[in-house]
Design a protein around this motif. Sequence first.
Motif, short mmCIF file in Angstrom:
data_model
loop_
_atom_site.label_atom_id
_atom_site.label_comp_id
_atom_site.label_asym_id
_atom_site.label_seq_id
_atom_site.Cartn_x
_atom_site.Cartn_y
_atom_site.Cartn_z
N UNK A 41 0.47 -0.90 -0.12
CA UNK A 41 0.05 -0.21 0.08
C UNK A 41 0.88 1.08 0.15
N UNK A 42 0.76 2.29 -0.71
CA UNK A 42 1.49 3.56 -0.87
C UNK A 42 1.46 4.31 0.63
N UNK A 43 2.21 4.95 0.89
CA UNK A 43 2.25 6.14 1.60
C UNK A 43 1.79 7.26 1.83
N UNK A 65 6.51 8.75 -4.38
CA UNK A 65 7.08 7.90 -5.01
C UNK A 65 7.80 7.32 -4.46
N UNK A 66 7.85 7.34 -2.71
CA UNK A 66 8.79 7.03 -1.88
C UNK A 66 7.48 6.29 -1.06
N UNK A 67 8.27 4.77 0.02
CA UNK A 67 6.78 4.04 0.87
C UNK A 67 7.93 4.09 1.96
N UNK A 68 7.03 4.38 3.11
CA UNK A 68 7.11 4.51 4.75
C UNK A 68 6.84 2.64 4.98
N UNK A 69 8.58 2.42 5.47
CA UNK A 69 7.89 0.82 5.34
C UNK A 69 7.37 0.69 7.15
N UNK A 70 7.05 1.73 8.00
CA UNK A 70 6.40 0.93 9.22
C UNK A 70 4.51 0.58 8.53
N UNK A 71 4.59 1.93 7.50
CA UNK A 71 2.63 1.51 7.10
C UNK A 71 2.69 0.02 6.49
N UNK A 72 3.51 -1.01 5.54
CA UNK A 72 2.58 -2.00 5.07
C UNK A 72 2.10 -2.76 6.58
N UNK A 73 2.89 -2.58 7.53
CA UNK A 73 2.77 -3.85 8.47
C UNK A 73 1.29 -3.23 9.26
N UNK A 74 0.87 -1.94 9.23
CA UNK A 74 0.14 -1.73 9.89
C UNK A 74 -1.15 -2.01 8.86
N UNK A 75 -1.02 -1.57 7.59
CA UNK A 75 -1.95 -1.91 6.61
C UNK A 75 -1.96 -3.86 6.64
N UNK A 76 -1.10 -4.35 6.91
CA UNK A 76 -1.38 -6.64 7.59
C UNK A 76 -1.93 -6.49 8.26
N UNK A 77 -1.85 -5.82 9.51
CA UNK A 77 -2.38 -6.20 10.61
C UNK A 77 -3.74 -6.27 9.82
N UNK A 78 -4.17 -4.89 9.61
CA UNK A 78 -6.02 -5.26 9.25
C UNK A 78 -6.51 -5.79 8.44
N UNK A 79 -5.72 -6.17 7.58
CA UNK A 79 -5.63 -7.16 6.69
C UNK A 79 -6.33 -8.49 7.13
N UNK A 80 -5.41 -9.21 8.11
CA UNK A 80 -5.85 -9.92 9.06
C UNK A 80 -6.50 -9.69 9.55
N UNK A 109 20.65 -6.32 10.41
CA UNK A 109 20.96 -5.96 11.21
C UNK A 109 19.19 -5.96 11.92
N UNK A 110 18.16 -6.69 11.54
CA UNK A 110 16.90 -7.01 11.82
C UNK A 110 15.99 -6.32 10.96
N UNK A 111 16.31 -4.82 10.89
CA UNK A 111 15.21 -3.80 10.72
C UNK A 111 15.59 -3.58 8.82
N UNK A 112 14.45 -3.07 8.46
CA UNK A 112 14.68 -2.24 7.21
C UNK A 112 14.25 -0.70 7.13
N UNK A 113 14.88 -0.59 5.94
CA UNK A 113 14.85 1.37 5.58
C UNK A 113 13.91 1.30 6.06
N UNK A 114 14.07 2.60 6.31
CA UNK A 114 12.74 3.36 6.70
C UNK A 114 11.81 3.62 5.74
N UNK A 115 12.83 4.30 4.60
CA UNK A 115 11.84 4.55 3.45
C UNK A 115 12.72 3.90 2.11
N UNK A 116 11.80 3.47 1.61
CA UNK A 116 12.15 3.17 -0.10
C UNK A 116 12.13 3.58 -1.08
N UNK A 117 12.16 4.27 -2.53
CA UNK A 117 11.62 4.30 -3.19
C UNK A 117 10.65 2.98 -4.76
N UNK A 118 9.66 3.32 -4.20
CA UNK A 118 8.07 2.17 -5.27
C UNK A 118 8.99 2.08 -6.93
N UNK A 119 9.89 2.90 -7.30
CA UNK A 119 9.78 2.75 -8.64
C UNK A 119 11.42 1.79 -8.36
#
Length: 179
Positions: A41-43, A65-80, A109-119
């Motif tokens: 999902x888009x941020x 055109x970026x995504x903040x990687x904390x938000x897909x998890x939030x959408x995922x919780x709600x999808x479940x 390191x066990x985490x994810x980049x905070x921001x990623x390019x959608x492209x």
Amino acid sequence: MISYAKLEPENAEKAIEIAKIGGDFLIETSYGEDCALKGLPRTYMINDTDAKQECVPDEPRQRKNMIMMIYPAEAGVNYIELSKVTGDKKYFDAAMHIANFYKDTVLPNGSWPLLMSAKSGEKTSEKCCVAFIISQFLRMIGEETKEQIWFDIDKKYIEYITKTCHEKYDWQAQFEDAP
């Protein structure tokens, strides 16, 4: 709306219908096949017209055109949750797509980049995610699938938060207004 449905059973049917509309909208507006982050999902939902208006703050405009990687998890919780309430597998499938993306992109390191390019799918920030919603999401996926991998990824993520953030008191900014 799912929480509201639990609190107000007399309004549950309408609340669940609204939740489905929201879930369907997120799925329909998620990044498409031409993006490295397909299915996420888009941020930022800024179109070209909005991006040119002065009332749109600079940070979201710059991150169109970026995504903040904390938000897909939030959408995922709600999808479940939506999948459980409706019995519709498409919401769980959307959650699994997000979970697999986290599994495939976890950093050493066990985490994810905070921001990623959608492209390109490349990180656009040196900061890493520090959001317990990701941990909650991974555990929910593990509970649903009964696969140990999700608990292992979550354990490493919690270790990252403990060692990097808790012990060093390094709580990096996780918000759009704190570049």
